[in-house]
Design an enzyme around this catalytic site. Structure first.
Site, mmCIF file in Angstrom:
data_model
loop_
_atom_site.group_PDB
_atom_site.id
_atom_site.type_symbol
_atom_site.label_atom_id
_atom_site.label_comp_id
_atom_site.label_asym_id
_atom_site.label_seq_id
_atom_site.Cartn_x
_atom_site.Cartn_y
_atom_site.Cartn_z
ATOM 1 N N SER A 138 0.974 -0.997 0.118
ATOM 2 C CA SER A 138 -0.122 0.018 0.062
ATOM 3 C C SER A 138 0.878 1.312 -0.017
ATOM 4 C CB SER A 138 -1.106 0.138 1.388
ATOM 5 O OG SER A 138 -1.211 1.387 1.523
ATOM 6 N N TYR A 151 -2.170 -1.050 10.385
ATOM 7 C CA TYR A 151 -2.205 -1.453 8.929
ATOM 8 C C TYR A 151 -0.855 -0.890 8.598
ATOM 9 C CZ TYR A 151 -4.066 -1.114 4.103
ATOM 10 O OH TYR A 151 -4.234 -1.216 2.897
HETATM 11 P P1 NAD Z 1 -11.452 -6.043 -0.269
HETATM 12 O O1 NAD Z 1 -12.000 -5.839 1.419
HETATM 13 O O2 NAD Z 1 -12.138 -5.903 -1.520
HETATM 14 O O3 NAD Z 1 -10.919 -7.509 -0.325
HETATM 15 C C1 NAD Z 1 -10.519 -7.991 0.751
HETATM 16 C C2 NAD Z 1 -10.151 -9.586 0.458
HETATM 17 O O4 NAD Z 1 -9.487 -10.336 1.380
HETATM 18 C C3 NAD Z 1 -11.341 -10.515 0.155
HETATM 19 O O5 NAD Z 1 -11.551 -11.315 -0.899
HETATM 20 C C4 NAD Z 1 -11.851 -10.871 1.743
HETATM 21 O O6 NAD Z 1 -12.703 -12.000 1.655
HETATM 22 C C5 NAD Z 1 -10.419 -11.403 1.895
HETATM 23 N N1 NAD Z 1 -10.157 -11.657 3.313
HETATM 24 C C6 NAD Z 1 -10.230 -10.595 4.339
HETATM 25 N N2 NAD Z 1 -10.088 -11.217 5.624
HETATM 26 C C7 NAD Z 1 -9.506 -12.620 5.103
HETATM 27 C C8 NAD Z 1 -9.029 -13.522 5.727
HETATM 28 N N3 NAD Z 1 -8.834 -13.641 7.262
HETATM 29 N N4 NAD Z 1 -8.657 -14.819 5.022
HETATM 30 C C9 NAD Z 1 -8.695 -14.829 3.866
HETATM 31 N N5 NAD Z 1 -9.198 -13.819 3.144
HETATM 32 C C10 NAD Z 1 -9.394 -12.849 3.711
HETATM 33 O O7 NAD Z 1 -10.285 -5.332 -0.025
HETATM 34 P P2 NAD Z 1 -9.227 -4.606 -1.161
HETATM 35 O O8 NAD Z 1 -9.256 -3.180 -1.096
HETATM 36 O O9 NAD Z 1 -9.365 -5.313 -2.605
HETATM 37 O O10 NAD Z 1 -7.711 -5.014 -0.558
HETATM 38 C C11 NAD Z 1 -7.043 -5.985 -1.164
HETATM 39 C C12 NAD Z 1 -5.364 -5.669 -0.474
HETATM 40 O O11 NAD Z 1 -5.112 -4.300 -1.339
HETATM 41 C C13 NAD Z 1 -5.458 -5.490 0.872
HETATM 42 O O12 NAD Z 1 -4.206 -6.165 1.454
HETATM 43 C C14 NAD Z 1 -5.431 -4.117 0.949
HETATM 44 O O13 NAD Z 1 -4.701 -3.555 2.302
HETATM 45 C C15 NAD Z 1 -4.728 -3.485 -0.215
HETATM 46 N N6 NAD Z 1 -4.874 -2.260 -0.548
HETATM 47 C C16 NAD Z 1 -6.021 -1.618 -0.748
HETATM 48 C C17 NAD Z 1 -6.189 -0.289 -1.166
HETATM 49 C C18 NAD Z 1 -7.455 0.195 -1.553
HETATM 50 O O14 NAD Z 1 -7.634 1.326 -1.477
HETATM 51 N N7 NAD Z 1 -8.602 -0.423 -1.590
HETATM 52 C C19 NAD Z 1 -5.306 0.390 -1.114
HETATM 53 C C20 NAD Z 1 -3.884 -0.047 -1.060
HETATM 54 C C21 NAD Z 1 -3.802 -1.394 -0.584
#
Ligand code: NAD
Length: 256
Positions: A138, A151
């Site tokens: 991130s 985080y």
């Molecule tokens: P999201 O909530 O849409 O998806 C998260 C996924 O992780 C889902 O499939 C959920 O079921 C799964 N998950 C959550 N807890 C879990 C567990 N204990 N075991 C197995 N699966 C689990 O979130 P996203 O925004 O797509 O985030 C995905 C990654 O990207 C994360 O690591 C997040 O930190 C990172 N990220 C997101 C953003 C953003 O702006 N959305 C920015 C930077 C980084």
């Protein structure tokens, strides 16, 4: 480009993970999906791209379930060639108010799970002398924000893990890199927008504009397709010597 190869993407039932899984499937990779919620929809989306898929519902906070998922992937497809450590959760609170169990969960899911999947995937990658480990960090892997101590600690940690694994595998055909997105409009961020709108008594549309304006100079969300495109590049031969990077896709967030 990835025909005959297998990609395992953690947390790929929604958001960024599903977007990256689709981008890798478009290149011909068979996909192992993981995550909570409905997997049938995501699986049929992947299979409509002409590749095979499988799903394992391991909870990324549980090492024994992670081990089981890695064995399952190897038994289905022979080995994991591309590992995308993407599963993640967020919790927002001041450090002195941070619930201890939330801290443990954020570190376990966002950081420690990647240690387990990586240690279990690497032996077969070394044997094949080809592999890709892509960690979804991130902008918070490079800079901090208030109220996100767990985080930020986990994401800085995964950037460090990325560099250490890249060095340990530097003479092999296996690379390890991190992708550092800025704001991406997924369920994880939608929740923060909704909370902000409720907290400040403003519309969801205004909360979205304020969220971007605070951090992301482009004032546009990063898209899952853009992240999928970068993951595909990291799997290509052109990226053979890209090792240990933390690559921002953040609309200028960390350039400030
Ligand atoms: P999201 O909530 O849409 O998806 C998260 C996924 O992780 C889902 O499939 C959920 O079921 C799964 N998950 C959550 N807890 C879990 C567990 N204990 N075991 C197995 N699966 C689990 O979130 P996203 O925004 O797509 O985030 C995905 C990654 O990207 C994360 O690591 C997040 O930190 C990172 N990220 C997101 C953003 C953003 O702006 N959305 C920015 C930077 C980084």
């Amino acid at each position: 480009m990835l025909k005959g190869k297998t990609a395992l993407v953690t947390g790929s039932t929604s958001g960024i993970g599903l977007g990256i899984a689709k981008a890798l499937a478009q290149q011909g990779a068979n996909i192992v999906l993981n995550g909570f919620g409905d997997a049938k929809g995501p699986q049929s989306e992947i299979e409509s791209l002409g590749v095979a898929s499988a799903y394992h519902g391991a909870d990324m906070s549980k090492p024994a379930e992670i081990e089981d998922m890695m064995k399952f992937a190897a038994s289905k497809f022979g080995r994991v060639d591309v590992l995308v450590n993407n599963a993640g959760i967020q919790h927002v609170a001041k450090v002195e108010d941070f619930p201890v169990e939330k801290w443990d969960a954020v570190i376990a899911i966002n950081l420690t799970s990647a240690f387990h999947t990586t240690r279990l995937a690497i032996p077969a990658m070394r044997e094949a002398n080809w592999g890709r480990v892509i960690n979804i960090a991130s902008a918070h892997g490079l800079v901090a924000s208030a109220q996100k101590s767990a985080y930020v600690a986990a994401k800085h940690g995964i950037v460090g893990l990325t560099k250490a694994v890249a060095l340990e595998t530097a003479t092999t055909g296996l690379t390890c890199n991190a992708i550092c997105p800025g704001w991406v409009l997924t369920p994880l961020v939608q929740k923060q927008i909704d909370d902000r709108a409720a907290r400040e008594g403003i519309s969801v549309a205004q909360a979205q504009i304020d969220l971007l304006g605070e951090k992301q100079p482009s004032l546009q969300f990063t898209t899952v397709d853009q992240l999928g495109g970068l993951a595909v590049f990291l799997c290509s031969a052109a990226a053979d010597q890209v090792r240990g990077v933390a690559w921002q896709v953040d609309g200028g967030w960390t350039a400030q």
